[in-house]
Design an enzyme around this catalytic site. Structure first.
Site, PDB file in Angstrom:
ATOM      1  N   ASP A 156       1.574  17.719  25.875  1.00 56.49           N
ATOM      2  CA  ASP A 156       2.982  17.968  26.642  1.00 56.49           C
ATOM      3  C   ASP A 156       2.849  18.354  27.752  1.00 56.49           C
ATOM      4  O   ASP A 156       2.978  19.653  27.325  1.00 56.49           O
ATOM      5  CB  ASP A 156       4.079  18.364  24.788  1.00 56.49           C
ATOM      6  CG  ASP A 156       5.547  17.638  24.405  1.00 56.49           C
ATOM      7  OD1 ASP A 156       5.855  17.745  26.750  1.00 56.49           O
ATOM      8  OD2 ASP A 156       5.878  18.366  24.260  1.00 56.49           O
ATOM      9  N   TYR A 207      13.523  15.554  33.178  1.00 57.63           N
ATOM     10  CA  TYR A 207      14.985  16.592  33.592  1.00 57.63           C
ATOM     11  C   TYR A 207      14.563  17.884  33.420  1.00 57.63           C
ATOM     12  O   TYR A 207      15.867  18.311  34.145  1.00 57.63           O
ATOM     13  CB  TYR A 207      15.826  15.764  32.604  1.00 57.63           C
ATOM     14  CG  TYR A 207      15.394  15.727  31.396  1.00 57.63           C
ATOM     15  CD1 TYR A 207      15.353  17.236  30.167  1.00 57.63           C
ATOM     16  CD2 TYR A 207      14.860  14.428  30.312  1.00 57.63           C
ATOM     17  CE1 TYR A 207      15.427  17.663  29.601  1.00 57.63           C
ATOM     18  CE2 TYR A 207      14.275  14.765  28.777  1.00 57.63           C
ATOM     19  CZ  TYR A 207      14.718  16.249  28.376  1.00 57.63           C
ATOM     20  OH  TYR A 207      14.216  16.762  27.128  1.00 57.63           O
ATOM     21  N   LYS A 208      13.375  18.205  33.324  1.00 57.73           N
ATOM     22  CA  LYS A 208      13.066  19.522  33.307  1.00 57.73           C
ATOM     23  C   LYS A 208      12.479  20.292  34.950  1.00 57.73           C
ATOM     24  O   LYS A 208      13.848  19.758  35.979  1.00 57.73           O
ATOM     25  CB  LYS A 208      12.088  19.741  32.538  1.00 57.73           C
ATOM     26  CG  LYS A 208      12.901  19.989  31.255  1.00 57.73           C
ATOM     27  CD  LYS A 208      11.684  20.146  30.118  1.00 57.73           C
ATOM     28  CE  LYS A 208      12.724  20.468  28.653  1.00 57.73           C
ATOM     29  NZ  LYS A 208      11.496  20.029  27.823  1.00 57.73           N
ATOM     30  N   ARG A 257      15.763  32.450  27.155  1.00 58.83           N
ATOM     31  CA  ARG A 257      15.132  32.013  27.452  1.00 58.83           C
ATOM     32  C   ARG A 257      15.634  32.166  29.591  1.00 58.83           C
ATOM     33  O   ARG A 257      16.479  31.440  29.774  1.00 58.83           O
ATOM     34  CB  ARG A 257      15.099  30.990  27.820  1.00 58.83           C
ATOM     35  CG  ARG A 257      13.929  30.556  25.993  1.00 58.83           C
ATOM     36  CD  ARG A 257      13.114  28.818  25.811  1.00 58.83           C
ATOM     37  NE  ARG A 257      14.652  28.123  26.959  1.00 58.83           N
ATOM     38  CZ  ARG A 257      14.077  26.866  27.043  1.00 58.83           C
ATOM     39  NH1 ARG A 257      13.143  25.857  26.780  1.00 58.83           N
ATOM     40  NH2 ARG A 257      15.691  25.848  26.971  1.00 58.83           N
ATOM     41  N   PHE A 288       6.754  22.424  19.421  1.00 61.15           N
ATOM     42  CA  PHE A 288       8.347  21.980  20.249  1.00 61.15           C
ATOM     43  C   PHE A 288       8.750  20.704  18.816  1.00 61.15           C
ATOM     44  O   PHE A 288       7.566  19.904  18.809  1.00 61.15           O
ATOM     45  CB  PHE A 288       8.593  20.940  21.382  1.00 61.15           C
ATOM     46  CG  PHE A 288       9.944  20.828  21.625  1.00 61.15           C
ATOM     47  CD1 PHE A 288      10.831  21.807  22.597  1.00 61.15           C
ATOM     48  CD2 PHE A 288      10.403  19.348  21.607  1.00 61.15           C
ATOM     49  CE1 PHE A 288      12.198  20.853  22.924  1.00 61.15           C
ATOM     50  CE2 PHE A 288      12.289  19.036  21.955  1.00 61.15           C
ATOM     51  CZ  PHE A 288      12.945  20.131  22.633  1.00 61.15           C
TER      52      PHE A 288
HETATM   53  C1  LIG Z   1      12.034  18.484  26.573  1.00 60.50           C
HETATM   54  C2  LIG Z   1      10.929  19.231  25.497  1.00 60.50           C
HETATM   55  C3  LIG Z   1      10.876  17.719  24.962  1.00 60.50           C
HETATM   56  C4  LIG Z   1      11.480  16.225  25.465  1.00 60.50           C
HETATM   57  O1  LIG Z   1      11.842  15.972  24.613  1.00 60.50           O
HETATM   58  P1  LIG Z   1      12.989  13.890  24.511  1.00 60.50           P
HETATM   59  O2  LIG Z   1      12.377  12.910  23.931  1.00 60.50           O
HETATM   60  O3  LIG Z   1      13.785  13.888  26.172  1.00 60.50           O
HETATM   61  O4  LIG Z   1      14.071  14.910  24.361  1.00 60.50           O
HETATM   62  C5  LIG Z   1       9.915  17.478  24.690  1.00 60.50           C
HETATM   63  N1  LIG Z   1       8.625  18.247  24.265  1.00 60.50           N
HETATM   64  C6  LIG Z   1       8.825  19.298  24.661  1.00 60.50           C
HETATM   65  C7  LIG Z   1       7.601  20.668  24.428  1.00 60.50           C
HETATM   66  C8  LIG Z   1       9.647  19.819  25.332  1.00 60.50           C
HETATM   67  O5  LIG Z   1      10.137  21.183  25.846  1.00 60.50           O
END
Ligand SMILES: *Cc1c(COP(=O)(O)O)cnc(C)c1O
Length: 413
Positions: free
Chosen positions: A198, A223-224, A372, A127
């Site tokens: 992560d 939030y996921k 997705r 990511f």
């Molecule tokens: C959604 C996600 C993030 C989100 O980071 P934010 O700081 O909340 O925007 C980080 N790493 C991964 C792998 C994600 O899927």
């Protein structure tokens, strides 16, 4: 093998031990929501809880609520709940800030524990924020750190005496492929490398055993799959054996040993509390707690089993009803290698997804070509997957996606 007719799937929905959870969420009519991996659905209990915190605790209680309503303990309370979902011991999780900021804090602390090493190793295609944070931290430190992005099958070979930290996302955001956390952590440790996982697509979605894997560090998203609401606070984990030595690059007053002593000099709080930065976002934490508490009620073995069945069903129905349309499945077939989403590739991914959304099937797209679909066992029915695939079939067979309105790019995909 179950026959995938709609009546057979209706029976599976009736037999589903998690079926009652769906009603705990406020889902709009006419929508099949397959994006809970990106923004979890709204728990029915959240609006009233947030309204109570706003009107009674803030409006009436005012500043007294830090003590009287327990605001000051709310971050640790939510952290304790999240710990139960990720196999973390009590007192090893802190909640607050965004995942990006928590990555910065943990990566900074981790690099300081390996002062003789200069490489941060990650997976190509991780990511973006994970890599961006590593790049920014390396530049800030100005000690010659660099980020090495290895292809998935070359990660082990890239471990070596200069690798300070292995930074990996447990479940890949594009493909839904899942790493073997225990095996990779052990391999990294054998090379003297610390591991930062992560868990953005793992917490609340798949079984995670940070203690059992002897993981060093982890971050994750509120939030996921934890359904905490847009921009919900993130969490971080550090193994208790490391706490005493941890020096985080953000030394805010909430990480001080005695925040309300207003000392002139920063001293770290005991334990994971030293990872805290500033005043916690109480409204967001209240919403997050509702989502996390709901996730705690759902037995993870059932959640996992259903997510895998939803994924297999999607794959089977896609082959059966959409086999002629040129989709390529990206999510591994092996259940042990799958997270909780189903991803397929198509050169017209963007307009296809816009057409799906316009017809009530909400997923998302990762450019250039990935569609997705999040598999959230607490909100989805087996028949939802059937219905979604039928909409996809129509969108493809009738070339609905070619309409001009579906070609227009929005800011957020
Ligand atoms: C959604 C996600 C993030 C989100 O980071 P934010 O700081 O909340 O925007 C980080 N790493 C991964 C792998 C994600 O899927």
């Amino acid at each position: 093998m179950p026959s995938n007719t709609r009546p057979a799937l209706e029976q599976q929905d009736r037999d589903d031990p998690l079926a009652a959870f769906r009603d705990r969420f406020a889902l709009p009519d006419g929508v099949i929501y397959l994006d809970g991996n990106s923004l979890g659905a709204l728990p029915r209990a959240t609006p009233a809880r947030v309204a109570e915190v706003v009107a009674a605790e803030w409006g009436t209680g005012l500043i007294r609520s830090w003590n009287a309503a327990g605001w000051i303990d709310l971050p640790a309370q939510v952290a304790g709940r999240i710990a139960t979902l990720i196999g973390a011991p009590t007192g090893s999780v802190a909640v607050g800030d965004s995942t990006s900021v928590n990555l910065f804090k943990l990566l900074g602390a981790a690099l300081a524990l390996r002062p003789d090493r200069r490489t941060i190793l990650t997976e190509a295609g991780n990511f973006p924020t994970d890599s961006y944070i590593a790049q920014g931290l390396a530049a800030l430190l100005a000690q010659g750190h660099s980020l090495h992005e290895a292809e998935t099958d070359a990660i082990l070979a890239a471990l070596g005496p200069d690798v300070a930290v292995l930074l990996l996302t447990h479940v890949n955001y594009r493909t839904g492929a899942m790493h073997d956390m225990a095996a990779l952590t052990a391999a990294a440790h054998a090379a003297g490398t610390l591991v930062l996982w992560d868990l953005a697509h793992s917490a609340g979605a798949v079984p995670v055993d940070l203690a059992g894997c002897e993981a060093d560090f982890a971050v994750g998203c509120g939030y996921k799959f934890l359904n905490g609401g847009p921009g919900a606070p993130s969490f971080l984990f550090a193994a208790p054996r490391l706490h005493a030595a941890l020096r985080f690059p953000i030394t805010g007053w909430f990480g001080h040993a005695a925040p309300f002593a207003f000392d002139a000099v920063w001293r770290p709080a005991d334990g994971i509390a030293r990872a805290m930065a500033g005043t916690p976002p109480i409204l967001s934490l209240a919403a997050l707690e509702v989502g996390v508490a709901l996730a705690q009620e759902a037995p993870m073995n059932l959640v996992r089993e259903k997510a895998l069945r939803l994924g297999s069903l999607f794959s089977e129905l896609l082959a059966e009803h959409c086999g002629a349309f040129g989709f390529r499945v990206l999510t591994p077939a092996d259940p042990a290698l799958r997270g909780s989403q189903f991803s397929i590739a198509h050169s017209a991914a963007y307009p296809i997804m816009q057409a799906l959304i316009a017809h009530g099937v909400i997923g998302d797209v990762r450019m250039p070509d990935i569609l997705r679909f999040g598999l959230t066992p607490l909100t989805l029915r087996y028949t939802d997957i059937w219905d979604a695939v039928q909409v996809l079939r129509t969108v493809m067979a009738d070339e609905v996606w070619r309409a001009p309105e579906y070609q227009v790019r929005q800011k957020v995909t």
